[in-house]
Design an enzyme around this catalytic site. Structure first.
Site, mmCIF file in Angstrom:
data_model
loop_
_atom_site.group_PDB
_atom_site.id
_atom_site.type_symbol
_atom_site.label_atom_id
_atom_site.label_comp_id
_atom_site.label_asym_id
_atom_site.label_seq_id
_atom_site.Cartn_x
_atom_site.Cartn_y
_atom_site.Cartn_z
ATOM 1 N N ASP A 422 0.838 -1.196 0.000
ATOM 2 C CA ASP A 422 0.000 0.000 0.000
ATOM 3 C C ASP A 422 0.876 1.250 0.000
ATOM 4 O OD1 ASP A 422 -2.272 1.541 0.074
ATOM 5 O OD2 ASP A 422 -3.122 0.584 1.846
ATOM 6 N N GLU A 425 3.239 5.280 -3.552
ATOM 7 C CA GLU A 425 3.494 6.486 -4.359
ATOM 8 C C GLU A 425 4.841 7.150 -4.087
ATOM 9 O OE1 GLU A 425 0.426 6.172 -2.637
ATOM 10 O OE2 GLU A 425 -0.480 5.351 -4.422
ATOM 11 N N ASP A 508 -8.125 4.494 -3.718
ATOM 12 C CA ASP A 508 -9.212 4.641 -2.753
ATOM 13 C C ASP A 508 -10.348 5.450 -3.370
ATOM 14 O OD1 ASP A 508 -7.625 3.235 -1.025
ATOM 15 O OD2 ASP A 508 -6.881 4.991 0.033
#
Length: 841
Positions: A422, A425, A508
């Site tokens: 997760d 980025e 998300d």
């Protein structure tokens, strides 16, 4: 002790705004100095003043272009492309008054001596692509700064994306220069463009659009364009970028590079272009069979008892399941991203994972690039922390330590099967309330997020973190064992990441029908880049509406709202036909029983979709082998199969799943709006059937001619799905997990109208023995004229392979308008022992 860690960012000032080597205002292009050309072993070098421009043939169909305004060629050092030894490509080099001409067996490339503009043509002289003839490229020199982060002044900000460390910049100094480079092309009338990754806007055909390429929770940028003219472009750059096909300056802008560096890849089929891309960047790893089953998750399961109870309930209710997921916050309080279970809530995590395995399921675990506690101290002491508590994934020694000392020691050794990487980025500049004012301003968001990425990672590699993070997980796990294939569900994706066992999800998202409609083209454009594995949170991540711009779902009552139940079912039906089928989100739990009791329409639809996913496994896993072995794309835009039908170019809500299925999701409510408001309307949707093929309704077996729009039934228990004429589809039996019943009968369903072929692939399912040749294939062919089905000799073997296979063969009638099932001809049973056999109708 105070630590200062140094990075590169773009200077706000720009040095020398001159466009190097290009026509400037008031200058006549005819007076410019001409490019001079010199033949080289693989192509040619062209020079003019300080400019250097190189063309090299990688293969007869792949051309590599490099350009520097001044100085020597200098790699962008992205590691997008794998090291390779260029094959010797035969080509002719010639020139006339206006052009240099290079010609291979498949391509002709012309360089305009005056402007330096390339034109790419097929061997028959048909134009494929041309750079702008007046201003093909321009460059501005920019400063690169070294930034020192003062960790002693860091602050922690709580966001919807977790506890984020806000770094304090202590010092800046200029340490070098790079280029802001712009490349310009002239697209043809009627040409459609696809790719660039998964983005929020929901565009399909990118013509006339602007797209900002940076990494973000909701953006997975990939510098690859695919054209309906049968070619692709790969930009070998790690910076943020801008694609713009709008006036006044149509361009591809690379924000920070050492050189312009791109590849022109010619098909003419898009599958061939994908093959070129993967020859440059690496092959797709074959995911384990269980990855193509059903994956259950939510935000979040909080203890071993809950994990065990969920898996137990799936099994006791005979609901298929392959993977249960543990999301964030299993670590100790205040240790965000720590790669160790909190003993207070998880006293025996190994036992927890073992119980999951005993119920024939796998365990996926969320891990973050953040370091905390002892990790921060130990990695920081070695200079392995970038800042904001993010480890240095660009450093192979840091990648090794991240894996060996923390992930492997504390997690993988417990039996964890798959990773959920997760926040890869690893920084979002607008994931908070403060960004509400720019939520609908793409340029402002690009500028804000680019600044954060540049500061943390450096402008030359702002888009590259996830590529290197995934590399570390893949390479280091493979050093530990070959008995578990690497599975990495990660939020950020870039060119080349496909070679590291990755699946990407779209971030998300929020639960609105408008957003759902945009997911589909977003995913198709990501998978069109050659990176094949993309998925969603079925039901969307955010369901309720809160203050943040991204937390704006339409269903505050969640699973108690019939409107949300319908929304969830439709998104799950879409996910059934994606490379990975998974359910996940916050606000409300997502297990099937949350949506009703057995016998209720929403519950029954959910169960039927999961069961269908398992019946499709022989087909899906065989297509996955095509992805790895033949550079195929599993879930694909219609243009991949119907390039000659321009009506498909901008269809956003239909796609192919493998060579046979055309899937048509329902993207608007038909039963209930939010808050359970009932809708009175027909439960149908329009479907365009592409030309040059006949089609069968998957649910009724009715056949239709292509090139028309039909109205298809779309009740809550299914979405419209059509099968292309000339298909052979292997279906399995219902099962509770992917490896159950390996010797169960297989139904071969033949859809006639054209000759057909399909290769069934089998192996052990979850190790790397297939790389050593331990697998088996069986090719099934249908001769439409003679009406003979041939099952070829089985090739290869693997441990545990069933010696016999029972096939139930069904032939669908081609009588248009016949009643469902009326003319199905069934050859009831065939016992296949590996020798070729023919069946005639």
């Amino acid at each position: 002790m105070q630590r200062k860690i140094l990075f590169y960012i773009l200077s706000l000032s720009i040095v020398s705004l001159q466009a190097y080597g290009q026509k400037v205002a008031g200058q006549n292009s005819s007076t410019q100095k001409l490019f001079r050309g010199k033949k080289e072993t693989t192509g040619a070098l062209f020079t003019r003043n300080a400019e250097q421009l190189r063309l090299a043939f990688v293969s007869p169909k792949i051309v590599h272009i490099q350009y520097v305004p001044q100085g020597d060629f200098k790699s962008n050092k992205t590691d997008i492309c794998l090291p390779r030894k260029n094959e010797k490509v035969a080509f002719a080099f010639s020139q006339n008054t206006n052009f240099f001409i290079l010609q291979s067996s498949a391509l002709m490339v012309r360089l305009n001596k005056i402007t330096g503009s390339f034109t790419y043509l097929a061997k028959d002289g048909k134009r494929l692509l041309a750079e702008s003839p007046s201003l093909p490229r321009s460059a501005e020199q920019i400063n690169i700064e070294k930034v020192g982060f003062d960790d002693s002044k860091n602050k922690v900000e709580k966001t919807a994306n977790g506890d984020l460390v806000i770094a304090h910049v202590g010092s800046k100094s200029i340490i070098g220069t790079a280029w802001k480079m712009i490349s310009r092309f002239e697209w043809q009338s009627g040409e459609a463009l696809f790719g660039l990754g998964s983005h929020e806007e929901g565009d399909m055909n990118l013509r006339g659009k602007t797209q900002y390429l940076y990494q973000h929770n909701l953006k997975k940028s990939v510098p690859v364009l695919m054209s309906s003219k049968g070619y692709g472009l790969l930009f070998d750059a790690g910076s943020t970028m801008v694609f713009c096909d709008e006036a006044p300056d149509k361009k591809i802008q690379l924000d920070a590079v050492n050189q312009l560096d791109y590849y022109f890849m010619y098909g003419p089929d898009l599958d061939q272009v994908v093959g070129h891309y993967r020859n440059l960047t690496g092959k797709v790893q074959l995911a384990p069979r269980y990855a193509f089953g059903y994956i259950q998750s939510k935000e979040r399961y909080t203890n071993p008892k809950e994990i065990d109870s969920i898996v137990t309930r799936f099994r006791s209710n005979s609901i298929p399941l392959d993977v249960i997921v543990q999301d964030w916050n299993y670590w100790g309080n205040g240790l965000w991203g720590h790669k160790k279970f909190d003993e207070k809530f998880y006293p025996n995590p190994k036992e927890m994972v073992t119980k999951v395995h005993q119920k024939n399921a796998r365990f996926m675990l969320s891990i973050w690039p953040n370091v905390a506690g002892n990790e921060s101290v130990e990695m920081g002491a070695k200079g392995f922390v970038l800042g904001r508590s993010v480890y240095d994934a660009f450093n192979p020694l840091a990648r090794k330590m991240y894996w060996k000392d923390y992930v492997n020691k504390n997690l993988f050794s417990l039996g964890v099967d798959a990773w959920w990487c997760d926040s890869s980025e690893p920084v979002d500049g607008d994931w908070n309330d403060k960004a509400n004012s720019i939520a609908n301003n793409p340029r402002a968001r690009y500028e804000l997020n680019s600044a954060g990425l540049n500061e943390l990672l450096g402008p030359l590699r702002a888009n590259l973190f996830s590529l290197n993070h995934s590399r570390g997980i893949y390479e280091n796990q493979r050093l530990v064992t070959g008995q578990k294939r690497v599975v990495n569900l990660t939020r950020s994706g870039f060119a080349g990441i496909h070679r590291y066992g990755t699946f990407i999800w779209n971030g998300d998202t929020k639960a609105t029908w408008a957003d759902f409609a945009r997911w589909i083209p977003s995913g198709l454009n990501y998978m069109a880049t050659g990176n094949p594995y993309w998925t969603i949170d079925a039901g969307a991540f955010f369901v309720k509406s809160k203050s943040q711009w991204f937390w704006k779902g339409d269903f505050n009552k969640g699973t108690q709202d019939a409107g949300y139940r319908e929304f969830y079912v439709r998104t799950l039906q879409f996910a059934t036909w994606l490379p990975m089928m998974r359910s996940h989100g916050t606000d409300f739990a997502r297990e099937p029983w949350q949506f009703g009791d057995p016998g209720s329409p929403f519950y029954d639809s959910i169960i039927s979709q999961i069961n269908l996913r398992y019946r499709l496994l022989p087909y899906t896993y065989s297509v996955a082998a095509m992805v790895s072995n033949a550079d195929y794309t599993m879930t694909r835009p219609l243009v991949f199969d119907f390039m000659k039908d321009n009506l498909v170019f901008d269809i956003k809500d239909q796609f192919m799943f493998g060579p046979s299925f055309m899937v048509c999701p329902v993207i608007s409510p038909m039963y209930f709006e939010a808050n359970g408001r009932e809708i009175n309307q027909a439960k149908t949707r329009k479907v365009y059937l592409p030309k040059h093929s006949a089609w069968f309704d998957f649910w009724t077996d009715l056949s239709y001619k292509g090139g028309q729009t039909v109205v298809s039934d779309a009740p809550i228990d299914h979405i419209p799905v059509f099968v292309k004429a000339g298909s052979i589809i292997p279906f399995g039996v219902s099962r509770q997990y992917s490896d159950e019943k390996p010797d169960a009968p297989v139904e071969l369903k033949v859809y006639p109208g054209e000759d057909a072929s399909f290769t069934i692939y089998q192996d052990e399912g979850d190790n790397y023995n297939y790389e050593k040749g331990q697998s088996a294939t069986t090719t099934v062919k249908w001769d439409d004229k003679s009406r003979i089905l041939s099952i070829g000799e089985r090739k290869g073997s693997f441990p545990g392979m069933p010696e016999k296979q029972e096939y139930k063969i069904m032939l669908v009638s081609t009588n248009e308008g016949a009643r469902p099932g009326k003319n199905l001809i069934t050859f009831k049973k065939l016992i296949y022992t590996g020798e070729s056999v023919k069946v005639k109708w």
